[in-house]
Design a protein around this motif. Structure first.
Motif, PDB file in Angstrom:
ATOM      1  N   ILE A  57       1.148  -1.423   0.008  1.00 30.76           N
ATOM      2  CA  ILE A  57       0.062   0.206  -0.492  1.00 30.76           C
ATOM      3  C   ILE A  57       1.007   0.975  -0.033  1.00 30.76           C
ATOM      4  O   ILE A  57       0.719   1.858  -0.592  1.00 30.76           O
ATOM      5  CB  ILE A  57      -0.731  -0.178   1.071  1.00 30.76           C
ATOM      6  N   CYS A  61       0.335   4.237  -3.033  1.00 30.60           N
ATOM      7  CA  CYS A  61       0.230   5.429  -2.506  1.00 30.60           C
ATOM      8  C   CYS A  61       1.148   6.032  -2.569  1.00 30.60           C
ATOM      9  O   CYS A  61       0.774   6.015  -0.848  1.00 30.60           O
ATOM     10  CB  CYS A  61      -1.313   4.722  -1.305  1.00 30.60           C
ATOM     11  N   ASN A  63       0.900   8.949  -1.132  1.00 29.36           N
ATOM     12  CA  ASN A  63       0.772   9.935   0.491  1.00 29.36           C
ATOM     13  C   ASN A  63       0.964   9.221   1.542  1.00 29.36           C
ATOM     14  O   ASN A  63       0.233   9.196   2.422  1.00 29.36           O
ATOM     15  CB  ASN A  63       0.186  10.365  -0.011  1.00 29.36           C
ATOM     16  N   CYS A 112      -4.869   9.301   5.395  1.00 26.28           N
ATOM     17  CA  CYS A 112      -4.431   9.905   4.067  1.00 26.28           C
ATOM     18  C   CYS A 112      -5.379   9.523   2.893  1.00 26.28           C
ATOM     19  O   CYS A 112      -5.936   8.508   3.075  1.00 26.28           O
ATOM     20  CB  CYS A 112      -3.761   8.475   3.441  1.00 26.28           C
ATOM     21  N   ALA A 114      -7.219   8.925  -0.280  1.00 24.41           N
ATOM     22  CA  ALA A 114      -7.978   7.965  -1.511  1.00 24.41           C
ATOM     23  C   ALA A 114      -8.849   7.914  -2.278  1.00 24.41           C
ATOM     24  O   ALA A 114      -8.001   9.452  -3.175  1.00 24.41           O
ATOM     25  CB  ALA A 114      -7.603   6.263  -0.700  1.00 24.41           C
ATOM     26  N   LYS A 117      -9.203   9.843  -6.241  1.00 24.08           N
ATOM     27  CA  LYS A 117      -8.023  10.103  -6.556  1.00 24.08           C
ATOM     28  C   LYS A 117      -8.221   8.697  -7.080  1.00 24.08           C
ATOM     29  O   LYS A 117      -7.591   7.730  -6.534  1.00 24.08           O
ATOM     30  CB  LYS A 117      -6.769  10.673  -5.866  1.00 24.08           C
ATOM     31  N   ARG A 120      -5.197   6.636  -6.100  1.00 21.34           N
ATOM     32  CA  ARG A 120      -4.944   6.051  -5.116  1.00 21.34           C
ATOM     33  C   ARG A 120      -5.776   5.118  -4.424  1.00 21.34           C
ATOM     34  O   ARG A 120      -5.671   3.743  -3.582  1.00 21.34           O
ATOM     35  CB  ARG A 120      -5.300   7.366  -3.974  1.00 21.34           C
ATOM     36  N   LEU A 124      -5.578   0.365  -3.796  1.00 20.93           N
ATOM     37  CA  LEU A 124      -5.957  -0.096  -2.218  1.00 20.93           C
ATOM     38  C   LEU A 124      -6.919  -1.085  -3.072  1.00 20.93           C
ATOM     39  O   LEU A 124      -7.375  -2.575  -2.818  1.00 20.93           O
ATOM     40  CB  LEU A 124      -6.726   0.748  -1.797  1.00 20.93           C
ATOM     41  N   SER A 138     -10.128   6.296   2.609  1.00 18.20           N
ATOM     42  CA  SER A 138      -8.850   7.139   3.342  1.00 18.20           C
ATOM     43  C   SER A 138      -8.198   5.203   3.605  1.00 18.20           C
ATOM     44  O   SER A 138      -8.971   4.794   4.470  1.00 18.20           O
ATOM     45  CB  SER A 138      -9.523   8.303   4.551  1.00 18.20           C
TER      46      SER A 138
END
Length: 165
Positions: A57, A61, A63, A112, A114, A117, A120, A124, A138
């Motif tokens: 993850i 992702c 971020n 964080c 998700a 976007k 992102r 997941l 998130s």
């Protein structure tokens, strides 16, 4: 309660200590207690404490790079079939409750994003094998903080109006 709210800060460095299962359960209870439009409660929570998945993850992702040191995360997701219009709002409320509960239990945490976007959300969906109707909202990294973050009073009088603009 105000102490917990003021103490909550985004933590990006964690100790590897595992989080007690009962603490995780209590944190999730807080998420389930969030307000929800028409009480539909469309949230779903995926607890991730598998090191390999956390690392995947973190790569998928960027971020959420702090997951490389976090021992756990809660991925807050929404069932878009149950609440097509308000699932994201409901998941935001659940995310905030989770963050506050983590602080109460003296854990560091970090929200964080998700949603919305797709860059992102898609990793997941793939890593967690989410069904089509479950959308990640998130990522909440959690663990014993390995950095000090002081509580701050962020009140800004200039951003408050009364009875109109």
């Amino acid at each position: 309660m105000m102490d917990v709210i003021l103490k909550r800060r985004s933590v990006r460095k964690y100790r590897p200590d595992k989080i007690d299962e009962e603490v995780v359960r209590e944190i999730l209870k807080a998420g389930f207690c969030a307000p929800s439009a028409r009480n539909l409660r469309p949230w779903r929570f995926v607890v991730v404490d598998d090191r390999e998945k956390l690392d995947k993850i973190a790569v998928g992702c960027p971020n959420a790079a702090m997951l490389k040191s976090a021992p756990a995360a809660v991925i807050v997701c929404g069932n878009i079939d149950e609440s097509p219009d308000y699932w994201a709002d409901d998941c935001a409320a659940a995310t905030q409750n989770i963050l506050l509960a983590a602080t109460y239990f003296e854990l560091g945490s970090c929200w964080c994003a998700a949603y919305p976007k797709s860059a992102r959300m898609e990793p997941l969906c793939e890593i967690l094998s989410l069904p089509q109707n479950i959308k990640p909202y998130s990522i909440v990294a959690m663990g014993k903080a390995d950095e000090e973050r002081a509580a701050t009073d962020r009140f800004e009088e200039s951003k408050v109006k009364r009875n109109g603009w």
